[in-house]
Design an enzyme around this catalytic site. Structure first.
Site, mmCIF file in Angstrom:
data_model
loop_
_atom_site.group_PDB
_atom_site.id
_atom_site.type_symbol
_atom_site.label_atom_id
_atom_site.label_comp_id
_atom_site.label_asym_id
_atom_site.label_seq_id
_atom_site.Cartn_x
_atom_site.Cartn_y
_atom_site.Cartn_z
ATOM 1 N N GLU A 77 -60.667 -0.735 40.274
ATOM 2 C CA GLU A 77 -60.699 0.208 39.153
ATOM 3 C C GLU A 77 -60.282 -0.431 37.826
ATOM 4 O O GLU A 77 -60.868 -0.140 36.783
ATOM 5 C CB GLU A 77 -59.765 1.383 39.483
ATOM 6 C CG GLU A 77 -59.826 2.541 38.526
ATOM 7 C CD GLU A 77 -58.891 3.667 38.962
ATOM 8 O OE1 GLU A 77 -58.326 4.310 38.070
ATOM 9 O OE2 GLU A 77 -58.721 3.873 40.182
ATOM 10 N N ASP A 78 -59.280 -1.320 37.861
ATOM 11 C CA ASP A 78 -58.678 -1.807 36.616
ATOM 12 C C ASP A 78 -58.927 -3.280 36.299
ATOM 13 O O ASP A 78 -58.442 -3.778 35.280
ATOM 14 C CB ASP A 78 -57.158 -1.570 36.654
ATOM 15 C CG ASP A 78 -56.809 -0.090 36.632
ATOM 16 O OD1 ASP A 78 -57.657 0.698 36.187
ATOM 17 O OD2 ASP A 78 -55.706 0.270 37.071
#
Length: 709
Positions: free
Chosen positions: A84-85
């Site tokens: 996600e990051d």
């Protein structure tokens, strides 16, 4: 790696030291390898607090290690934000570690690549993704709960409005999920942190008041504890006894439910007794019941019948010294571990490495899949799941003795759907403890329920007014949507045939090329979808008919008027009858297109038709079929002299004529007479005329007429 990363190394070494207590050294090394990968992926990223981002994944893994989760779950926890990051792809994780770890991390990751119309829609779709991943592997939600718990512990650095939003989401979704899976250690902390962030003023006032209250009762608690310990030792039992403090959030909920201030809540002294075996639990129960008198109706045996989340314990409330209520829970050490850790306490592995879950959680996960299948979209799915996350349980039995656990307030219909979707869809009646009962009857603990089905039956839209379980609501809605779709397609076909007939054509004469051309023009996938749009009133049949024959060498029929559409009364939900005028077979009628609803049939003289008469495109001539089987609602007004038994006499006569009274309202006129309005179901005008003739013969009936509009 900089100096800050050195601090993170210390944290991971601390975690690894803890893991060596229950994991083989090879698996601990794998966890450390995941840490090195995660630290490199998050290099240069910081949390709002300013600390290196890798602190957070390590803290999440530490929470899971406290519940003795397996090494793959811990590795996924350390890596849970890399998809996600960071630039890391799911495929890279599968190659570097394993497909199983990649699936776990992906299950926790949000859908960042999709743009949503609103925050609520994004939240709902991410929630659906996570819950479906959880049905494949329960460890997905374990990681998410630990992630949420650490985020809540560090919520103080957030802006107040964002902190309140996250706290609300925690109280609405994540704390109830922890409760549903029996993980009370996480659930209680999430609830306390959630309340402190969402209602800080209430939380601090209540906590302060409770501290003062507890200070005054320490001596009482200590005395009761000593008396209990002394009696158990006297009887030869070895058990751990300690006073149990109520949490601020649970007390707040009780104040809301009972609508009482803190000062008026009964000061319950709570104790937990932990022993070595189930047999000892029941024997200790006898000892405490001999020591203090039990409060009638306040004993619950969750050992014989566990809660839906697997929780087991004996609960009893006693009249203590000076009449003080004492709440006691008696359980084994294993039951206590399950009560605190829930599904994590059941963690085992097959030789294939797949997770085994306890039966109760597995059943809930199966239900989630059914709810997902029957939900129209992610918002609806979230709504249905939220319903099931607050289960104050009711335990009921099938005639064969099988136990079903349902939420408080569940009805016969909820029970039928809990057995199987087909049983719910075909349910027509029920027996509760061998007696016939209405389908909307709310169930109580210990009842035996038998469902009576009919293969030709189908769900009633009115059931949605009283069912409480997500599964029942989702299945009923899904069935009705499919039913409405089929009925809309059939009505659309009839409307289109009627318009084509007026233009000298028919559906059989329309070529596939023309159909494809029209579908492409108006942007629809298939012809059934077009018919559905026509049936629901979203597209005019006349315009669609002209589009279909635009390239046909058909004789012009511009001035031809389409014949009337025949109404049978059995078209279902896409043909409805206006409540304002209550048209019945034999009445002159017209129909109005209502977008999304289909046709609404009105009496030709309905005063509400004025606006529609100026909108020719919404107007449709209809007529009744020769053979109509069904009942229709209409309203009659009766002016009658005030007399004892007047209403009963009129109602009895209407019933004798084979009509059902759906509603009745009365209005006293001048002290001597009353005006009564009855909504009655009739088969047609002849049936209604027969009822009116009978009522006119009643001596005190002064005037009677049908109400239209």
């Amino acid at each position: 790696m900089d100096g800050q990363s050195g601090d993170a190394r210390f944290l991971i070494s601390d975690l690894c030291s803890y893991l060596e207590r229950y994991l083989p050294i090879e698996q601990v090394k794998e966890v450390y390898r995941a840490y090195l990968f995660g630290a490199e992926a998050h290099e240069g990223q910081s949390r709002l607090s300013g600390e290196p981002y890798i602190y957070h994944p390590v803290a999440v893994a530490r929470i899971l290690a406290g519940m003795r989760m397996d090494h793959q779950c811990l590795m996924a926890a350390i890596l849970h934000d890399v998809i996600e990051d960071t630039e890391t792809a799911k495929e890279q994780l599968a190659t570097e570690f394993s497909p199983e770890i990649a699936e776990l991390v992906d299950g926790v990751s949000k859908l960042t690549q999709i743009k949503f119309r609103s925050r609520a829609e994004a939240q709902a779709e991410n929630f659906r993704k996570m819950m479906l991943a959880m049905t494949k592997d329960i460890r997905v939600i374990m990681i998410k709960l630990a992630d949420r718990l650490h985020n809540m512990r560090t919520l103080g650095v957030m802006a107040p409005n964002k902190a309140r939003r996250i706290a609300r989401e925690t109280l609405d979704i994540y704390a109830p999920i922890a409760n549903r899976l029996g993980i009370n250690s996480i659930r209680h902390e999430l609830e306390e942190l959630g309340m402190a962030a969402h209602w800080p003023w209430r939380y601090n006032i209540l906590r302060s008041a409770l501290r003062k209250r507890r200070g005054n009762r320490k001596e009482v608690v200590s005395n009761i504890e000593e008396v209990l310990r002394g009696r158990l030792q006297q009887e030869g039992f070895d058990g751990e006894i300690y006073g149990r403090e109520k949490h601020v959030y649970s007390i707040y909920r009780k104040m809301l439910e009972k609508k009482l201030p803190l000062s008026e809540l009964a000061d319950v002294y709570a104790f937990r007794i932990i022993v070595d075996s189930v047999d000892t639990c029941y024997r200790v129960l006898g000892v405490v019941h001999n020591l203090y008198r039990p409060v009638p109706g306040r004993f619950k045996d969750y050992i014989a019948i566990p809660k839906a989340n697997g929780y087991q314990s004996l609960h009893t409330v006693l009249f203590g010294p000076h009449g003080l209520p004492i709440e006691i829970q008696i359980r084994t050490r294993e039951m206590h571990r399950v009560a605190e850790e829930g599904i994590a306490a059941h963690w085992q592995y097959k030789t294939t490495g797949g997770a085994l879950t306890p039966d109760t959680a597995a059943e809930w996960l199966r239900n989630l899949l059914e709810v997902q299948k029957d939900s129209g979209n992610s918002m609806e799915f979230l709504e249905h799941v939220k319903v099931d996350l607050f289960p104050d349980e009711v335990y009921v039995f099938t005639p064969r003795g099988q136990i079903f656990v349902l939420p408080k307030g569940a009805t016969v219909i909820d029970f039928a759907y809990a057995i199987h979707s087909d049983v719910g869809n075909r349910c027509v009646a029920a027996r509760i403890d061998r007696r016939l009962a209405p389908l909307r009857s709310q169930l109580r603990n210990g009842q035996t329920v038998e469902i009576i089905t009919n293969p030709n039956s189908r769900p009633n839209p009115a059931w949605l007014d009283f069912v409480v379980t997500g599964k029942a609501r989702a299945t009923i809605r899904s069935f009705l949507k499919r039913l409405e779709q089929q009925e809309a397609i059939e009505l659309g076909r009839r409307l289109l045939e009627r318009e084509l007939d007026a233009l000298g054509a028919s559906l059989e004469q329309i070529t596939q090329d023309d159909t494809d051309r029209v579908l492409a023009e108006i942007g629809l996938d298939n012809f059934d979808h077009l018919l559905e749009q026509v049936g629901l009133g979203n597209r005019m049949a006349k315009l669609v008919a002209r589009l279909l024959i635009a390239s046909e060498d058909q004789p012009s029929a511009e001035g031809a008027a389409a014949g009337s559409l025949t109404i049978k009364g059995t078209e279902g939900m896409v043909v409805s009858f206006a409540k304002c005028c209550g048209p019945i077979p034999g009445d002159p009628v017209v129909a109005i297109f209502s977008p999304g609803r289909g046709l609404v049939v009105h009496h030709h003289d309905c005063p509400n038709l004025g606006d529609f008469r100026r909108q020719g495109q919404s107007w449709l001539d209809v007529q009744w079929a020769e053979e109509i089987d069904g009942e229709f609602s209409t309203t009659i007004r009766i002016d009658a002299g005030n007399q004892r038994g007047m209403l009963a006499t009129i109602a009895s006569l209407i019933a004798e004529e084979g009509s059902n009274i759906e509603d009745v309202r009365s209005e006293e006129r001048d002290g001597l007479s009353t005006s009564l309005r009855f909504v009655v179901s009739v088969r047609g005008r002849k049936h209604l005329a027969h009822i009116i003739r009978r009522l006119k013969k009643v001596p005190f009936v002064m005037r009677i007429n049908r109400v239209i509009g």
